[in-house]
Design an enzyme around this catalytic site. Sequence first.
Site, mmCIF file in Angstrom:
data_model
loop_
_atom_site.group_PDB
_atom_site.id
_atom_site.type_symbol
_atom_site.label_atom_id
_atom_site.label_comp_id
_atom_site.label_asym_id
_atom_site.label_seq_id
_atom_site.Cartn_x
_atom_site.Cartn_y
_atom_site.Cartn_z
ATOM 1 N N HIS A 1 0.871 -1.169 0.000
ATOM 2 C CA HIS A 1 0.000 0.000 0.000
ATOM 3 C C HIS A 1 0.914 1.226 0.000
ATOM 4 O O HIS A 1 2.001 1.185 0.594
ATOM 5 C CB HIS A 1 -0.831 -0.064 1.288
ATOM 6 C CG HIS A 1 -1.937 0.928 1.396
ATOM 7 N ND1 HIS A 1 -1.712 2.251 1.663
ATOM 8 C CD2 HIS A 1 -3.287 0.776 1.299
ATOM 9 C CE1 HIS A 1 -2.886 2.882 1.739
ATOM 10 N NE2 HIS A 1 -3.855 2.002 1.514
ATOM 11 N N ASP B 1 2.928 -4.444 8.091
ATOM 12 C CA ASP B 1 1.674 -3.708 7.981
ATOM 13 C C ASP B 1 0.541 -4.729 8.066
ATOM 14 O O ASP B 1 0.303 -5.490 7.121
ATOM 15 C CB ASP B 1 1.683 -2.957 6.643
ATOM 16 C CG ASP B 1 0.324 -2.392 6.258
ATOM 17 O OD1 ASP B 1 -0.659 -2.611 6.993
ATOM 18 O OD2 ASP B 1 0.251 -1.744 5.204
ATOM 19 N N GLN C 1 -4.538 -5.165 6.712
ATOM 20 C CA GLN C 1 -5.449 -6.012 5.942
ATOM 21 C C GLN C 1 -5.531 -7.429 6.518
ATOM 22 O O GLN C 1 -6.427 -8.192 6.175
ATOM 23 C CB GLN C 1 -4.956 -6.069 4.493
ATOM 24 C CG GLN C 1 -6.013 -6.384 3.473
ATOM 25 C CD GLN C 1 -7.148 -5.381 3.465
ATOM 26 O OE1 GLN C 1 -8.306 -5.771 3.620
ATOM 27 N NE2 GLN C 1 -6.843 -4.107 3.312
ATOM 28 N N CYS D 1 -4.565 2.171 -3.911
ATOM 29 C CA CYS D 1 -3.373 2.697 -3.214
ATOM 30 C C CYS D 1 -2.179 1.763 -3.378
ATOM 31 O O CYS D 1 -1.350 1.632 -2.473
ATOM 32 C CB CYS D 1 -3.629 2.939 -1.728
ATOM 33 S SG CYS D 1 -4.888 4.148 -1.410
HETATM 34 C C1 PLP Z 1 -5.959 0.233 4.567
HETATM 35 C C2 PLP Z 1 -4.545 -0.115 4.490
HETATM 36 C C3 PLP Z 1 -3.548 0.797 4.872
HETATM 37 C C4 PLP Z 1 -3.857 2.201 5.332
HETATM 38 O O1 PLP Z 1 -4.618 2.211 6.487
HETATM 39 P P1 PLP Z 1 -5.213 3.587 7.040
HETATM 40 O O2 PLP Z 1 -6.246 3.117 8.001
HETATM 41 O O3 PLP Z 1 -5.785 4.321 5.860
HETATM 42 O O4 PLP Z 1 -4.100 4.318 7.676
HETATM 43 C C5 PLP Z 1 -2.249 0.390 4.798
HETATM 44 N N1 PLP Z 1 -1.911 -0.844 4.376
HETATM 45 C C6 PLP Z 1 -2.832 -1.749 4.002
HETATM 46 C C7 PLP Z 1 -2.397 -3.100 3.572
HETATM 47 C C8 PLP Z 1 -4.168 -1.407 4.036
HETATM 48 O O5 PLP Z 1 -5.094 -2.298 3.657
#
Ligand code: PLP
Length: 409
Positions: free
Chosen positions: A126, A203, A206, A367
């Site tokens: 992302h 991260d 998801q 994104c």
């Molecule tokens: C949604 C998402 C983000 C961003 O999250 P926010 O809540 O907008 O800060 C980052 N990485 C992944 C994999 C996402 O799905």
Amino acid sequence: MSNTSSLDVAVIRKDFPILDRMVNGKPLVYFDNAATSQTPKQVIDAIVDYYSSYNANIHRGVHTLSQEATDKYEQARLKIQRHFNAAKPHEIIFTSGTTHSINLVANGFSSLLQKGDELIVSAMEHHSNIVPWQMLCERTGAMLKVIPMSEKGELIMDEYRKLLSDKTKMVFCNHVSNALGTVNPIKEIIEAAHNVGAAVLIDGAQAAPHIQADVQELDVDFYTVSAHKMCGPTGVGILYGKEEWLHKLPPYQGGGEMIAEVTFEKTTYADLPHKFEAGTPNICGGIAFGAAIDYMNAIGIDVIAAYENELLVYATEQLLSIEGLRIYGTSENKTSVISFNIESIHPYDIGSILDKLGIAVRTGHHCAQPIMDFYKIPGTVRASFNFYNTKEEIDAMVEGVKRAKAMLQ
Ligand SMILES: *Cc1c(COP(=O)(O)O)cnc(C)c1O
């Protein structure tokens, strides 16, 4: 198809008031869960309860309301700690979400890196797990290297191992790709990075709605989560950080709450977690995040995952019966996200027709532009399912996609 899950979707759906809504004269079919999930009444009640009965600023007041709010907020931190199995409550830092969490870490590393250091990112991130690191590289002269991915949408682990060296200071990767649904082999990624002394940020935005992550078992250094992707409110999330790392990083923002003592000569910082929690936080959001974790755990993450996998398998079969439809992200190991296109039809046109039928999907680059560049496409239609979705809703979408195809071709 076997029906092994014990999830009663009809009962679950009653918890989500929004699912009764009509859109363009049709019952809402909400398949944009990878962007944000819907909110059960148990979480809405927690929000109403906060503002109706104990709204107050935390950590400072001697009065009853402030103490109640502080207790509830800190209880939420403990729930989140237990859920992700962090060793200590102060390893859970409340943030506004994954984006904020990643920026906090990237900013902190400014003072720990020098020219010639290397950072490794995956090809399926992302933008919020790319751009903060590019900004960090600009500030420090460090270099960003990329783990490539295969046509199936899986990271090429041999190439990853070749990128690692004693110059590698950090590796960052998502646990699950929001654009493809791929579940990445993060345990292997973390182990290999640690073997060269690099820190790892995963991260988990998801993954957290679908997979039980245990930060100690993973031995991950940083893990990020957004509440709004797991039935909580927007504008709140967490950064998990190993205590030793959180001590090493400087504070991100200065202000109230994050200090021990302030004079004009010198200010000393508060202990963890407050060092990273400057200013009045999203108190209600944190408490409601705790309620969302309780809600999901009452159903059971494993039960949720099993049911969502049934939806994924069913929807994949149904969609692939449409001639010319291609799915991007075909790993065997994926969550309930389907990104697809039909020949040269623009994804936006399919999304618009589905919206007229009350069906919410996402269209575009999600994104994650580098993934779209990899497949040489402008974007995809993305349908992402949560445990409150049904096979009947999938049937409605498949019919809608067929109609769109007939109209647009
Ligand atoms: C949604 C998402 C983000 C961003 O999250 P926010 O809540 O907008 O800060 C980052 N990485 C992944 C994999 C996402 O799905």
